[in-house]
Write a protein that holds these residues in place. Structure first.
Motif, PDB file in Angstrom:
ATOM      1  N   PHE A  12      59.257  71.350  66.701  1.00  0.00           N
ATOM      2  CA  PHE A  12      58.277  72.271  67.301  1.00  0.00           C
ATOM      3  C   PHE A  12      57.110  71.530  67.953  1.00  0.00           C
ATOM      4  O   PHE A  12      56.668  71.888  69.045  1.00  0.00           O
ATOM      5  CB  PHE A  12      57.757  73.185  66.181  1.00  0.00           C
ATOM      6  N   ARG A  13      56.588  70.516  67.254  1.00  0.00           N
ATOM      7  CA  ARG A  13      55.445  69.777  67.806  1.00  0.00           C
ATOM      8  C   ARG A  13      55.769  68.315  68.034  1.00  0.00           C
ATOM      9  O   ARG A  13      54.857  67.511  68.289  1.00  0.00           O
ATOM     10  CB  ARG A  13      54.233  69.889  66.865  1.00  0.00           C
ATOM     11  N   ARG A  14      57.033  67.941  67.910  1.00  0.00           N
ATOM     12  CA  ARG A  14      57.428  66.560  68.199  1.00  0.00           C
ATOM     13  C   ARG A  14      58.600  66.569  69.181  1.00  0.00           C
ATOM     14  O   ARG A  14      59.714  66.162  68.858  1.00  0.00           O
ATOM     15  CB  ARG A  14      57.814  65.816  66.912  1.00  0.00           C
ATOM     16  N   PRO A  15      58.341  67.013  70.417  1.00  0.00           N
ATOM     17  CA  PRO A  15      59.442  67.073  71.383  1.00  0.00           C
ATOM     18  C   PRO A  15      59.999  65.690  71.720  1.00  0.00           C
ATOM     19  O   PRO A  15      61.093  65.574  72.267  1.00  0.00           O
ATOM     20  CB  PRO A  15      58.792  67.721  72.613  1.00  0.00           C
ATOM     21  N   ASP A  16      59.235  64.651  71.364  1.00  0.00           N
ATOM     22  CA  ASP A  16      59.690  63.292  71.657  1.00  0.00           C
ATOM     23  C   ASP A  16      60.787  62.820  70.712  1.00  0.00           C
ATOM     24  O   ASP A  16      61.409  61.784  70.960  1.00  0.00           O
ATOM     25  CB  ASP A  16      58.494  62.319  71.572  1.00  0.00           C
ATOM     26  N   LEU A  17      61.037  63.553  69.642  1.00  0.00           N
ATOM     27  CA  LEU A  17      62.033  63.101  68.672  1.00  0.00           C
ATOM     28  C   LEU A  17      63.405  63.701  68.966  1.00  0.00           C
ATOM     29  O   LEU A  17      63.520  64.845  69.383  1.00  0.00           O
ATOM     30  CB  LEU A  17      61.600  63.500  67.252  1.00  0.00           C
ATOM     31  N   ASN A  18      64.443  62.885  68.767  1.00  0.00           N
ATOM     32  CA  ASN A  18      65.813  63.382  68.847  1.00  0.00           C
ATOM     33  C   ASN A  18      66.170  63.930  67.483  1.00  0.00           C
ATOM     34  O   ASN A  18      66.149  63.199  66.494  1.00  0.00           O
ATOM     35  CB  ASN A  18      66.778  62.241  69.189  1.00  0.00           C
TER      36      ASN A  18
ATOM     37  N   VAL B 255      56.914  72.224  56.249  1.00  0.00           N
ATOM     38  CA  VAL B 255      57.291  70.926  55.679  1.00  0.00           C
ATOM     39  C   VAL B 255      57.837  70.010  56.781  1.00  0.00           C
ATOM     40  O   VAL B 255      57.496  68.827  56.857  1.00  0.00           O
ATOM     41  CB  VAL B 255      58.331  71.131  54.538  1.00  0.00           C
ATOM     42  N   GLY B 256      58.669  70.578  57.655  1.00  0.00           N
ATOM     43  CA  GLY B 256      59.208  69.790  58.765  1.00  0.00           C
ATOM     44  C   GLY B 256      58.106  69.274  59.672  1.00  0.00           C
ATOM     45  O   GLY B 256      58.081  68.101  60.047  1.00  0.00           O
ATOM     46  N   ALA B 257      57.174  70.163  60.010  1.00  0.00           N
ATOM     47  CA  ALA B 257      56.060  69.756  60.884  1.00  0.00           C
ATOM     48  C   ALA B 257      55.242  68.662  60.212  1.00  0.00           C
ATOM     49  O   ALA B 257      54.827  67.690  60.852  1.00  0.00           O
ATOM     50  CB  ALA B 257      55.183  70.968  61.192  1.00  0.00           C
ATOM     51  N   SER B 258      55.026  68.795  58.905  1.00  0.00           N
ATOM     52  CA  SER B 258      54.249  67.790  58.178  1.00  0.00           C
ATOM     53  C   SER B 258      54.989  66.458  58.120  1.00  0.00           C
ATOM     54  O   SER B 258      54.385  65.402  58.276  1.00  0.00           O
ATOM     55  CB  SER B 258      53.952  68.267  56.754  1.00  0.00           C
ATOM     56  N   PHE B 259      56.302  66.520  57.921  1.00  0.00           N
ATOM     57  CA  PHE B 259      57.116  65.290  57.940  1.00  0.00           C
ATOM     58  C   PHE B 259      56.966  64.608  59.298  1.00  0.00           C
ATOM     59  O   PHE B 259      56.879  63.388  59.389  1.00  0.00           O
ATOM     60  CB  PHE B 259      58.581  65.646  57.675  1.00  0.00           C
ATOM     61  N   GLY B 260      56.897  65.413  60.350  1.00  0.00           N
ATOM     62  CA  GLY B 260      56.736  64.884  61.697  1.00  0.00           C
ATOM     63  C   GLY B 260      55.320  64.387  61.976  1.00  0.00           C
ATOM     64  O   GLY B 260      55.020  63.997  63.102  1.00  0.00           O
ATOM     65  N   GLY B 261      54.451  64.449  60.983  1.00  0.00           N
ATOM     66  CA  GLY B 261      53.104  63.890  61.138  1.00  0.00           C
ATOM     67  C   GLY B 261      52.033  64.912  61.450  1.00  0.00           C
ATOM     68  O   GLY B 261      50.858  64.578  61.551  1.00  0.00           O
TER      69      GLY B 261
ATOM     70  N   PRO C 276      42.396  66.029  62.656  1.00  0.00           N
ATOM     71  CA  PRO C 276      43.134  64.797  62.359  1.00  0.00           C
ATOM     72  C   PRO C 276      43.084  63.846  63.555  1.00  0.00           C
ATOM     73  O   PRO C 276      42.970  64.289  64.700  1.00  0.00           O
ATOM     74  CB  PRO C 276      44.567  65.285  62.119  1.00  0.00           C
ATOM     75  N   GLY C 277      43.174  62.571  63.275  1.00  0.00           N
ATOM     76  CA  GLY C 277      43.190  61.582  64.353  1.00  0.00           C
ATOM     77  C   GLY C 277      44.511  61.646  65.098  1.00  0.00           C
ATOM     78  O   GLY C 277      45.385  62.435  64.753  1.00  0.00           O
ATOM     79  N   PRO C 278      44.654  60.818  66.125  1.00  0.00           N
ATOM     80  CA  PRO C 278      45.933  60.810  66.844  1.00  0.00           C
ATOM     81  C   PRO C 278      47.075  60.390  65.919  1.00  0.00           C
ATOM     82  O   PRO C 278      46.855  59.683  64.936  1.00  0.00           O
ATOM     83  CB  PRO C 278      45.710  59.772  67.960  1.00  0.00           C
ATOM     84  N   LEU C 279      48.251  60.879  66.239  1.00  0.00           N
ATOM     85  CA  LEU C 279      49.437  60.590  65.438  1.00  0.00           C
ATOM     86  C   LEU C 279      49.636  59.080  65.320  1.00  0.00           C
ATOM     87  O   LEU C 279      49.615  58.382  66.327  1.00  0.00           O
ATOM     88  CB  LEU C 279      50.635  61.220  66.152  1.00  0.00           C
ATOM     89  N   ASP C 280      49.795  58.588  64.101  1.00  0.00           N
ATOM     90  CA  ASP C 280      49.994  57.142  63.908  1.00  0.00           C
ATOM     91  C   ASP C 280      51.404  56.760  64.355  1.00  0.00           C
ATOM     92  O   ASP C 280      52.385  57.102  63.699  1.00  0.00           O
ATOM     93  CB  ASP C 280      49.780  56.791  62.431  1.00  0.00           C
TER      94      ASP C 280
ATOM     95  N   PRO D   6      57.715  59.590  61.706  1.00  0.00           N
ATOM     96  CA  PRO D   6      58.739  59.320  62.725  1.00  0.00           C
ATOM     97  C   PRO D   6      58.101  58.890  64.051  1.00  0.00           C
ATOM     98  O   PRO D   6      57.110  59.475  64.479  1.00  0.00           O
ATOM     99  CB  PRO D   6      59.460  60.664  62.863  1.00  0.00           C
ATOM    100  N   GLY D   7      58.679  57.868  64.632  1.00  0.00           N
ATOM    101  CA  GLY D   7      58.082  57.272  65.827  1.00  0.00           C
ATOM    102  C   GLY D   7      57.537  55.889  65.506  1.00  0.00           C
ATOM    103  O   GLY D   7      57.370  55.067  66.404  1.00  0.00           O
ATOM    104  N   GLN D   8      57.262  55.653  64.222  1.00  0.00           N
ATOM    105  CA  GLN D   8      56.777  54.327  63.827  1.00  0.00           C
ATOM    106  C   GLN D   8      57.968  53.393  63.681  1.00  0.00           C
ATOM    107  O   GLN D   8      58.826  53.595  62.807  1.00  0.00           O
ATOM    108  CB  GLN D   8      56.013  54.415  62.495  1.00  0.00           C
ATOM    109  N   LYS D   9      57.986  52.387  64.533  1.00  0.00           N
ATOM    110  CA  LYS D   9      59.085  51.417  64.476  1.00  0.00           C
ATOM    111  C   LYS D   9      59.074  50.725  63.123  1.00  0.00           C
ATOM    112  O   LYS D   9      58.011  50.363  62.613  1.00  0.00           O
ATOM    113  CB  LYS D   9      58.902  50.371  65.571  1.00  0.00           C
ATOM    114  N   GLY D  10      60.234  50.514  62.581  1.00  0.00           N
ATOM    115  CA  GLY D  10      60.334  49.768  61.326  1.00  0.00           C
ATOM    116  C   GLY D  10      60.033  50.597  60.097  1.00  0.00           C
ATOM    117  O   GLY D  10      60.210  50.125  58.975  1.00  0.00           O
ATOM    118  N   GLY D  11      59.569  51.825  60.285  1.00  0.00           N
ATOM    119  CA  GLY D  11      59.220  52.651  59.126  1.00  0.00           C
ATOM    120  C   GLY D  11      60.339  53.580  58.698  1.00  0.00           C
ATOM    121  O   GLY D  11      60.151  54.424  57.830  1.00  0.00           O
ATOM    122  N   MET D  12      61.495  53.442  59.339  1.00  0.00           N
ATOM    123  CA  MET D  12      62.565  54.410  59.120  1.00  0.00           C
ATOM    124  C   MET D  12      62.943  54.513  57.637  1.00  0.00           C
ATOM    125  O   MET D  12      63.135  53.503  56.964  1.00  0.00           O
ATOM    126  CB  MET D  12      63.811  54.017  59.925  1.00  0.00           C
TER     127      MET D  12
END
Lengths: 320, 630
Positions: free
Chosen positions: A95-101, B298-304, B424-428, B453-459
């Motif tokens: 919903f708020r992370r369109p950049d993610l697959n 929960v999904g949105a929170s997981f996404g930061g 909140p600050g910008p997404l880390d 998600p989006g943080q390299k190496g943090g998978m």
């Protein structure tokens, strides 16, 4: 790779090495030997490599069940959550992370039984994601109970005298849900078709629902072996806009059927007319269906000043 | 009436105003007659004038109960005074009733006392024979009970200005009350213009006419007129109810996803911000059910993007599985529970503080949670901002427990100055520090960093299964023990940052009342009344229920007796089969007894009513054996 320092365009990608399949592999899969999920995992990893999906920008979301261990075997972000609840979580992420697959891995119990309510609505939300229904028609992790897609009369630990209800047909159901945009079916034992289906699903701009008919060598051996061996058991759906595999692969199929995936009514009829076999291919695709993730992302990146102004405007209503 | 006698009449009746410190007014009607709109307007006008205000809605559970039925009472109580008002108070002073039947329920709840003015619509006196009889019987009964009855031809007066009195009576009543209490007519006019702004000029004018007509009627015909002096406030103020404060809190916390499924009394919080949130960079997601609503959050929170889900008790019951997951997988999340009466679907529109133990302990296994409870409308705003910060810092779900009383109570408070630091600050999306694991629990605090998600190496693959520091499914028993210890330790780490609760009254005494949530104003008012009459009673109010604020046991030890005051069920010793041994305590009392090993008593009930200071005072009298009423 290129020994100039570009200041007129961004060639930073050129410094990244191409990712190989090993870059998507995590721990060794713990599924049973002969389980169809192994093949699906490998094909998904291949797709990620071929599309060069950045692992850090890719999320596999699952529920609970054999299939739902899948994210642990990918070296991407993963969310292995609750039984039946993968779809709302995946929606929340997208919903708020369109950049993610976003990929959703779900099983027949997970999606069609406990999570059936979410299934209807996820189709309607039509957010861009790939939903893979691993359908082995049995509860595997909890040791052979009847699943909503188990064939009528099958003997299980909860129905030792044979299951008493006809199964849900996931394709038929999905085609009936509002705002449906992509419905395909494939089988785990035809890797070329499986891969082509995954690719087509990934390229779809909304929610791509793929049912993968999957073997369970432990609890459903008797049901699948004859089908896997019988060349007439599958009907291959063909169309220039459908799942296209090379002609050599096509030759292996005995039953071929032309089907235009843009026609929803025909797609629904097709379910009825191919019930004696397992039809594989693209049943329906509509790239124009309304996408809820577009609504979700429409106001992203509003500045702190604008946010403050919006709050103050609302607060003015309550000012004394 | 002739002109001459009318002017004499108004001279003798309308001019003398008695100055009073405060008044409690109720407007009671059938559902749909606009009593609440009238009362809210009166509250807002009074708040704007500078009075202290608290409103409580009287709501039937049905949307449209049968007209003129005793169960169908729909209305509102407005308590307003010179000083700050923090609760609904005791007996009403002035009641406007659009029919007499709806008063029975309120009389049963002891809302009125001899001398209370009942202004009753008198059109029923000339209705069908049956209605007429019921009306006359009621007037007789009410007179015998000592109420001050004034019959008023409300409908007749309204019909002089509009064709449908049912749609206009409420603003006529607003005019009536505005005269009785000397309210600023200009503010009332503004209020009407704001309410009907979307309905067009004609409707606005009709309602303004009704307002003035009601005002004039009171001036010319009623014998009682009061003024409630105001105090000048320093700085800007706002006036709103708790749900509106929650919604502004959500926006001010910079929350981008507010995920919900409609449920009373929580939903109106989302109505308040439905349009505005999008301008503030957020979206309300109305999910297909309560489970999906929290799953989405929960999904949105997981996404930061730390999200909020808003619900009430039955919704919490459904969300419990995901709450457990959020604890286990350490997902920051804000969960607002606007409590209502329970169990099950219980009393949807009425107040109860019945979810405390459910949110503390309701989950599979040991799932330690952070639980806050605002006690005022103002705190409803600020606690959401606090909750998001705590959720992210401690990687944990954070509950904010309000209730139906806070949700609909209207109170003025200093206007918050929105601070961009609350966002909140910008997404880390920086590269994940090499060697750092997804659950690298600090051995002292249990806190770990949150890979986004989006943080390299943090998978990593988040899982609801027991897992080790790398989020791998745990097959060794010691890993499960370590994970449980870490999740629990986070609460101790937060607890160590808290201050002991403030004591309202002396530090030592005979009786200490302990409250949480919306009961604060009533408890402190009762304590003040008791102290004025020499009782050695004090109170504390807990804002953090989990982790608990420190020093509570030490405070308790300085009092001969400790007793919680809460709106939930407890057994009373002496009732059939109930003894000291098997008595079930009120929820905070249970919890405090377990935490402190002190014999904490409780005063609680589930009448679906906010706590009134008078009832608490009665209980204090009983405990201390002293007469404390004025």
């Amino acid at each position: 790779m290129i020994s100039i320092k570009p200041d007129f365009c961004d060639l930073s990608f050129a410094n990244d090495e191409l990712l190989g399949i090993e870059d998507y592999e995590s721990s060794k899969a713990r599924w049973c030997s002969g389980c169809g999920a192994h093949t699906i995992l490998h094909n998904v990893q291949q797709l990620c490599r071929d599309e060069q999906l950045p692992p850090e920008k890719t999320v596999f979301v699952s529920g609970i069940g054999c299939s739902s261990r899948f994210p642990h075997y990918m070296k991407t972000y993963g969310f292995h959550g609750l039984h039946g609840r993968a779809l709302p979580v995946a929606g929340g992420i997208k919903f708020r992370r369109p950049d993610l697959n976003v990929f959703v891995i779900t099983g027949d119990g997970d999606c069609c039984s406990i999570g059936a309510g979410h299934w209807v609505h996820a189709i309607r939300y039509n957010m861009k994601m790939v939903v893979l229904l691993f359908d082995n028609s049995i509860y595997g992790l909890t040791k052979k109970q009847t699943s909503p897609t188990s064939p009528l009369g099958i003997h299980t630990n909860t129905h030792p005298r044979g299951s008493v209800l006809p199964p849900i047909h996931p394709i038929q159901s999905t085609l009936g849900f509002s705002n449906v945009s992509f419905v395909a079916q494939t089988v785990d034992w035809k890797p070329a078709h499986l891969y082509a289906t995954l690719k087509k699903a990934y390229d779809h701009p909304g929610l791509a629902f793929v049912r993968i008919v999957q073997r369970c060598p432990i609890w459903m051996k008797d049901s699948y072996e004859p089908v896997v061996k019988d060349p007439n058991a599958i009907t291959l759906l063909q169309h220039e806009n459908g799942i296209v595999i090379d002609s050599k692969a096509t030759q292996k199929f005995h039953n071929l059927k032309e089907h235009d995936p843009s026609d929803l009514i025909k797609a629904r009829e097709l379910v009825e007319t191919t019930k004696d076999t397992t039809p594989i291919g693209l049943f329906y695709q509509n790239k124009e269906a309304t996408r809820y993730d577009e609504y979700g992302a429409h106001n992203m990146g509003i500045s702190a000043e604008d946010k403050t102004e919006a709050i103050n405007t609302l607060m003015d209503k309550y000012a004394i | 009436m002739e002109t001459t006698s009318e002017s004499i009449h108004s001279e003798t009746i309308g001019m003398e105003r008695k100055e009073i410190k405060e008044s409690i007014i109720e407007i009671v009607s059938d559902s749909g007659e606009g009593a609440q709109k009238c009362g809210q307007s009166l509250g807002i006008i009074s708040a704007k004038m500078g009075n202290g205000v608290w409103t409580v809605e009287i709501i039937p559970s049905e949307i449209r109960p049968p007209a003129r039925s005793r169960e169908g009472a729909s209305g509102i109580r407005v308590r307003m005074g010179t000083d700050k008002i923090t609760n609904m108070g005791g007996h009403a002073d002035m009641v406007v009733a659009l029919n007499e039947q709806v008063l029975y329920g309120r009389i049963k709840q002891q809302a009125y006392k001899p001398g209370t003015y009942l202004l009753i619509e008198n059109k029923w006196a000339t209705h069908t024979e049956e209605t007429k009889e019921a009306y006359e019987q009621s007037i007789k009964e009410f007179t015998e009970l000592g109420y001050n009855i004034i019959e008023i031809p409300m409908e007749k007066e309204c019909l002089k200005h509009v064709s449908d009195a049912r749609k206009g009576k409420n603003m006529w009543v607003l005019g009536l009350l505005s005269n009785i209490y000397d309210r600023d007519l200009k503010l009332a006019e503004e209020q009407i213009k704001a309410i009907f702004s979307k309905k067009g000029e004609e409707i606005i004018q009709n309602n303004l006419d009704l307002l003035h007509a009601g005002y004039e009627y009171a001036k010319d015909n009623l014998p009682m007129h009061f003024s409630i002096p105001t105090k000048k406030r320093q700085g800007d103020y706002v006036v709103m109810n708790g749900n509106e404060a929650l919604s502004l809190g959500v926006m001010s916390a910079g929350i981008e996803v507010c995920s919900m499924y409609p449920i009373t009394p929580a939903t109106s919080a989302t109505h308040a911000m439905a349009a505005a949130l999008e301008n503030a960079g957020g979206i309300i997601h109305q999910a297909e059910d309560e489970i999906a609503a929290i799953g989405f959050a929960v999904g949105a929170s997981f996404g930061g993007k730390t999200a909020v889900t808003i619900t009430s008790g039955p919704g919490i019951a459904l969300k419990t599985e995901f709450i457990g997951l959020a604890v286990m997988a350490e997902i920051p999340l804000v969960i607002i529970d606007v409590q209502r009466g329970g169990p099950s679907t219980g009393l949807p529109t009425k107040v109860e503080q019945g979810d405390l133990l459910a949110v503390l302990y309701g989950a599979a296994g040991d799932a330690p949670k952070i639980v806050l409870a605002p006690s005022t409308i103002e705190e409803c705003f600020h606690y959401i901002i606090l909750a998001r910060k705590i959720a992210e810092t401690f990687r944990s779900p954070v509950f904010v427990l309000t209730d139906a009383n806070l949700a609909t109570g209207v109170q003025p408070f200093p206007r918050p100055k929105v601070n961009p630091e609350w966002f909140p600050g910008p997404l880390d999306q920086s590269k994940w520090k090499e060697g750092l694991r997804a659950y690298d629990w600090d051995p002292n605090t249990g806190i770990s960093k949150r890979p986004i998600p989006g943080q390299k190496g943090g998978m990593y693959t988040l899982t609801g299964l027991a897992h080790d520091e790398e989020s791998h499914v745990a097959y060794q028993p010691d890993v499960n023990q370590r994970g449980a210890e870490s999740r629990s330790r986070k609460l101790a780490a937060l607890g160590n940052t808290l201050k002991p609760p403030e004591i309202h009254g002396d530090e030592k005494g005979d009786l200490l009342l302990v409250g949480w949530g919306s009961t604060r104003g009533a408890i402190e008012e009762a304590v003040d009344m008791a102290r004025k009459n020499g009782a050695k009673v004090s109170s504390i109010h807990l804002r953090f229920l989990s982790p608990m604020e420190p020093g509570i046991k030490e405070i308790f030890k300085n009092f001969k007796k400790v007793m919680t005051v809460e709106i939930n069920y407890s057994d009373t010793v002496g009732q059939p089969l109930i003894t000291e041994d098997n008595r079930r305590y009120a929820q905070l009392a249970w919890y405090l007894r377990a935490q402190t090993l002190i014999d904490v008593d409780c005063y609680s009930n589930v009448y679906g009513q906010p706590m009134s200071p008078i009832r608490i005072l009665e209980r204090i009298e009983q405990e201390l054996g002293q007469t404390l009423m004025d």
